[in-house]
Structures are given as structure tokens and as C-alpha cells.
Design a protein around this motif. Structure first.
Motif, PDB file in Angstrom:
ATOM      1  N   ASP A 181       0.893  -1.272  -0.098  1.00 13.85           N
ATOM      2  CA  ASP A 181      -0.011   0.052  -0.024  1.00 13.85           C
ATOM      3  C   ASP A 181       0.970   1.242   0.026  1.00 13.85           C
ATOM      4  O   ASP A 181       0.662   2.327  -0.796  1.00 13.85           O
ATOM      5  N   GLN A 182       2.021   1.301   0.547  1.00 13.39           N
ATOM      6  CA  GLN A 182       2.860   2.207   0.730  1.00 13.39           C
ATOM      7  C   GLN A 182       3.312   2.574  -0.379  1.00 13.39           C
ATOM      8  O   GLN A 182       3.570   3.697  -0.810  1.00 13.39           O
ATOM      9  N   ARG A 183       3.967   1.621  -1.237  1.00 11.74           N
ATOM     10  CA  ARG A 183       4.455   1.690  -2.515  1.00 11.74           C
ATOM     11  C   ARG A 183       3.412   2.136  -3.685  1.00 11.74           C
ATOM     12  O   ARG A 183       3.748   3.145  -4.475  1.00 11.74           O
ATOM     13  N   GLU A 184       2.224   1.654  -3.419  1.00 13.68           N
ATOM     14  CA  GLU A 184       1.291   2.151  -4.324  1.00 13.68           C
ATOM     15  C   GLU A 184       0.876   3.785  -4.292  1.00 13.68           C
ATOM     16  O   GLU A 184       0.701   4.305  -5.223  1.00 13.68           O
ATOM     17  N   ARG A 185       1.007   4.123  -2.843  1.00 17.82           N
ATOM     18  CA  ARG A 185       0.743   5.488  -2.717  1.00 17.82           C
ATOM     19  C   ARG A 185       1.865   6.147  -2.887  1.00 17.82           C
ATOM     20  O   ARG A 185       1.603   7.551  -3.832  1.00 17.82           O
ATOM     21  N   GLU A 186       3.155   5.968  -2.951  1.00 17.34           N
ATOM     22  CA  GLU A 186       4.234   6.351  -3.466  1.00 17.34           C
ATOM     23  C   GLU A 186       4.587   6.501  -4.906  1.00 17.34           C
ATOM     24  O   GLU A 186       4.927   7.807  -5.528  1.00 17.34           O
ATOM     25  N   THR A 187       3.926   5.574  -5.671  1.00 21.46           N
ATOM     26  CA  THR A 187       4.093   5.566  -7.135  1.00 21.46           C
ATOM     27  C   THR A 187       2.781   5.950  -7.881  1.00 21.46           C
ATOM     28  O   THR A 187       2.698   6.001  -9.054  1.00 21.46           O
ATOM     29  N   ARG A 188       1.773   6.375  -7.264  1.00 22.38           N
ATOM     30  CA  ARG A 188       0.579   6.680  -7.531  1.00 22.38           C
ATOM     31  C   ARG A 188       0.011   5.638  -8.697  1.00 22.38           C
ATOM     32  O   ARG A 188      -0.423   6.021  -9.834  1.00 22.38           O
ATOM     33  N   ILE A 189       0.021   4.310  -8.233  1.00 20.94           N
ATOM     34  CA  ILE A 189      -0.293   3.198  -9.189  1.00 20.94           C
ATOM     35  C   ILE A 189      -1.839   3.364  -9.793  1.00 20.94           C
ATOM     36  O   ILE A 189      -2.156   3.016 -10.865  1.00 20.94           O
ATOM     37  N   ALA A 190      -2.814   3.786  -8.780  1.00 17.17           N
ATOM     38  CA  ALA A 190      -3.993   3.952  -9.106  1.00 17.17           C
ATOM     39  C   ALA A 190      -4.419   4.950 -10.273  1.00 17.17           C
ATOM     40  O   ALA A 190      -5.250   4.720 -11.196  1.00 17.17           O
ATOM     41  N   GLU A 191      -3.454   6.188 -10.153  1.00 22.98           N
ATOM     42  CA  GLU A 191      -3.829   7.278 -11.082  1.00 22.98           C
ATOM     43  C   GLU A 191      -3.208   6.613 -12.332  1.00 22.98           C
ATOM     44  O   GLU A 191      -3.781   7.045 -13.425  1.00 22.98           O
ATOM     45  N   LYS A 192      -1.969   6.179 -12.354  1.00 26.80           N
ATOM     46  CA  LYS A 192      -1.196   5.557 -13.684  1.00 26.80           C
ATOM     47  C   LYS A 192      -2.259   4.703 -14.313  1.00 26.80           C
ATOM     48  O   LYS A 192      -2.252   4.588 -15.637  1.00 26.80           O
TER      49      LYS A 192
END
Length: 436
Positions: A181-192
Motif C-alpha cells: 500500500d505504501q508503494r502504491e501511494r508513493e508511485t500513484r499506481i491507481a492514477e497511472k
């Protein structure tokens, strides 16, 4: 390195090491025969001694205690336990970079607990479906989400050995879910992911089609009796498919196809887009024996495409790079593997087959890195049906052969013969593939 070795990054979970869950909680008197034997077992292993100190200190830090005796007080003192939990939320929220109130941290902890449960549920639903009742998690552990509650269960003699192991396992899986979850927030994976879908709809698919407008077709295929590989494939319309019944050794496979336009020619393409779910990412970390999602999970965004011919595949790849340029971004293709026209697939994943035919690469564009797996109709059907290649069989092999099943469901607790189950499940999926 195997996840089951004492050098594993998850060695504290193993049932054949110094951190194993026993029939009684690990609170024996320091000078008892049991404690003395435990000390003798790790005395000459510096790595284990260091790991023990690290695990012990983490337990003490999270609970806010200095001795194991104080843990017993927390178990039986509800007020002190509530204060310890509130303190733990603050520590965990800061560790995982969660911004917001205590309620926001609690919300994330609920999500991590749900992901941990989903890991077990996903295995019960498919790879280990016939043994679902054998590996069902204890009710009290399924409903638990508070890390302090789960941690205290390890030291509570009221809990059975299986329940205490499952509490420990859930804590470990929640920790991985938090890192993801921390990685996803840092990389903005949902937006990408949304940006990726927007790119495909704006620049890749045919402008004449509405979003979600799909053409239904069926692949009618004949398969080799020896290995069930595809020997012939024809594309049928809905009406043609309804009018025929596949014979023995034949399959009728639905594909819902989009189109892309290349040099004023519309070319059909079946596409499935994947954003790897948190539970799948946790399983991948376990298979890779890695706690860092930044290094172990490199396929968060992905697309699998199926086209009629190798020539159509080449045209689609060229169309992709041109589409990226029209979207004002350069596109580079990385880690290319192409076995569509021959050669052996050099997959690094445990359980993968050298017979797999596909074009695989990562496309870097628009601030994203997307995994593409591209098939012809024939290679796609082999990916589904061929012996030793079919994805359902691959799922069984990779989850067993990496040691993940034994890691999550140790035989001394779940009383399962995992080697026999592996072979039975491979045979079961093979029957389903060929007979359905």
C-alpha cells in the motif's frame, strides 16, 4: 533462496526453526529446561541470535513493554491493552507513511487485514479448493484486524496452536500488505492505471468504436492428443458457434475483440487489462522471498492481447509506439522475450515452461512501465490448454514449488501431504481443461 530456508527473509515464520509456534505460548521461565534447550539450539548461530533479538525488540516496541512478563499483564488488562493499541496505531501509521487521523490509520489496518485474509481465500477458492475446509482460518483470527490483538494471541494460552500460528501468519501478511500500500501511494499506481486506460481509448483503439464496444467471436480449435497443443484454429461468429458442437479434442473459446486502425485497416484484437490486486502482490512477494515490492513486483500494470497472426502482432507493436508518440511521449520496449515463431521461453519464474510461446516486454511511456504479453490465436489457446504450459497448471506448480503452500500451511499444523496434493491438483486441473 527458498522461502523455507533459515536464510529466508521470512524465517521467523518457519515451523522448523527457533520461532516455531508450539503447543504452548513462548513464555517459559528463563531457567526452565525448555528455555535452556532453546538457547542451546541457537547459541552457535549468530544469524539466528541476531534475528531473535530483532524480533523480540519489535514485539516489545510495538506493545510498549520491556519484558515478556509485561505481555501477560496486557493480555488480562483491557485498559492497558487499549492504550497499547492506540500507541501502536501511531507507530504503524508513521512507519507506513499514512497521513491523517487515527481513524485513517485504523481504516488502512482494516484494509491490510482484509488483504491478508484474501491471500488465504484466493488459495482456498482455486489452487487448494478441494482442501478448503482443511485450511480454513480460525473464526477469531479471521475477524481480527488489530495488530496488538493478533500479537497478544501468540502469547495467550487460551488460543490453540493453529490459531496462534494463524495470528502470526496474518501479522506477517498484513505487514506485506502495508508495504505494498505504501508503494502504491508513493508511485500513484491507481492514477497511472486510469491514465493507461485513457491512453488506450484516446490513441490506440479504433476511433469508430465506442468505449466498451466489443465484437464477440469464438476460436474453434483442434488439439493434439499427446500434449493438447493447438493444431488448428478458426475464428467463428456467434451464429456459426451456436450452430456447431465441438467434438472430442476440440475447444470453443470466447474472445471479445476490440479493433485498432493501422494504415486505414481495422485489425481485431482481444485484450484483457490487469492491475494486480494486493493479495496477488503479497503472494508474489512470498514466491520471490522478498519483502520489498519495489524490487519484487514489477508487473503492477499489464495488458494481454491476442491477434490473428504474427504479422498482426508486429503491426500492433508498431501501432503502440506510434500511438505513444501521438500522445507526446516516447515509448521504449524493455526486457523483450519473443518465442512466437520458435525458440524456448527463458522464464525465470519457478514452474514456468520453456514451451510457452508469446511476445513479452515492458513498455515505458507516459511515466508508466506496463507489462505486455501478446499472443496469436494459436499461442493463446496453448496458454490456456496445452499440457505443461496451461496457466492453471502453472499456478499450481509455482505456488507449490516455491514453497509458499508449505510456508502458509505447514504440515505439522494442517496435517496435509502437500506433495501428494500438488500432483492431485495438477491432475484435477488437467481433467477440467480437457473435459470442460
Amino acid at each position: 533462496m527458498s522461502i523455507l530456508s533459515q536464510q529466508s527473509v521470512f524465517s521467523a515464520m518457519l515451523q522448523d526453526g527457533p520461532f516455531a509456534i508450539g503447543s504452548a505460548p513462548p513464555l517459559a521461565h528463563p531457567f526452565s529446561a525448555e528455555s535452556k534447550q532453546w538457547v542451546r539450539n541457537i547459541r552457535h548461530n549468530q544469524l539466528l541470535k541476531t534475528k531473535y533479538r530483532s524480533v523480540r525488540n519489535q514485539i516489545f516496541d510495538l506493545l510498549g513493554v520491556n519484558t515478556f512478563d509485561e505481555i501477560l499483564v496486557l493480555i488480562h488488562d483491557q485498559e492497558r491493552r487499549a492504550k497499547a493499541a492506540e500507541r501502536a496505531y501511531l507507530l504503524l501509521g508513521n512507519m507506513f507513511g499514512i497521513v491523517g487521523s487515527g481513524q485513517e490509520v485504523v481504516r488502512h489496518l482494516h484494509e491490510y487485514a482484509r488483504t491478508a485474509d484474501d491471500v488465504i481465500s484466493s488459495l482456498r477458492a482455486k489452487v487448494l479448493a478441494p482442501y478448503s475446509a482443511h485450511i480454513e482460518t480460525t473464526n477469531e483470527i479471521v475477524t481480527a484486524w488489530d495488530p496488538v490483538e493478533l500479537l497478544l494471541a501468540l502469547f495467550d494460552d487460551r488460543y490453540h496452536k493453529k490459531a496462534r500460528f494463524e495470528a502470526k501468519r496474518k501479522l506477517a501478511l498484513m505487514g506485506l500488505a502495508g508495504s505494498i500500500d505504501q508503494r502504491e501511494r508513493e508511485t500513484r499506481i491507481a492514477e497511472k492505471f486510469l491514465d493507461f486506460l485513457a491512453f488506450l481509448n484516446a490513441y490506440v483503439w479504433s476511433p469508430d468504436l465506442k468505449i466498451g464496444d466489443l465484437e464477440i467471436r469464438y476460436l474453434h480449435s483442434a488439439h493434439n492428443a499427446e500434449d493438447f497443443s493447438c493444431t488448428r484454429v478458426d475464428v467463428l461468429s456467434e451464429e456459426e458457434a451456436r450452430a456447431m458442437t465441438p467434438a472430442a479434442g476440440e475447444k470453443l473459446t470466447l474472445v471479445k475483440r476490440r479493433r485498432f486502425r493501422d494504415n486505414d485497416i481495422d485489425i481485431p484484437i482481444y485484450v484483457t487489462i490487469r492491475k494486480k490486486e494486493p493479495a496477488a502482490k503479497v503472494l508474489k512477494l512470498l514466491r520471490k522471498n522478498d519483502k520489498n515490492p519495489a524490487t519484487a513486483v514489477d508487473d503492477e500494470l499489464g495488458l494481454m492481447a491476442v491477434l490473428n497472426s504474427v504479422n498482426d502482432v508486429k503491426r500492433f507493436v508498431r501501432h503502440l509506439t506510434r500511438s505513444a508518440a501521438r500522445a507526446k511521449s516516447f515509448m521504449t520496449l524493455e526486457d523483450i522475450s519473443d518465442t512466437l515463431t520458435g525458440g524456448e521461453y527463458q522464464g525465470r519464474a519457478t514452474g514456468s515452461s520453456g514451451k510457452t510461446s508469446m511476445l513479452k516486454f515492458f513498455a515505458r511511456t507516459g511515466g508508466m512501465r506496463i507489462e505486455f504479453i501478446i499472443h496469436t490465436n494459436r499461442s493463446y489457446l496453448n496458454y490456456i490448454y496445452q499440457r505443461d504450459v496451461a496457466h492453471d497448471e502453472y499456478e499450481v506448480k509455482r505456488i507449490f514449488d516455491t514453497g509458499v503452500v508449505e510456508f502458509l500451511f505447514p504440515p505439522d499444523i494442517y496435517r496435509l501431504d502437500l506433495r501428494t496434493i500438488r500432483d492431485q491438483q495438477l491432475a484435477r486441473f488437467r481433467r477440467q481443461i480437457e473435459e470442460r
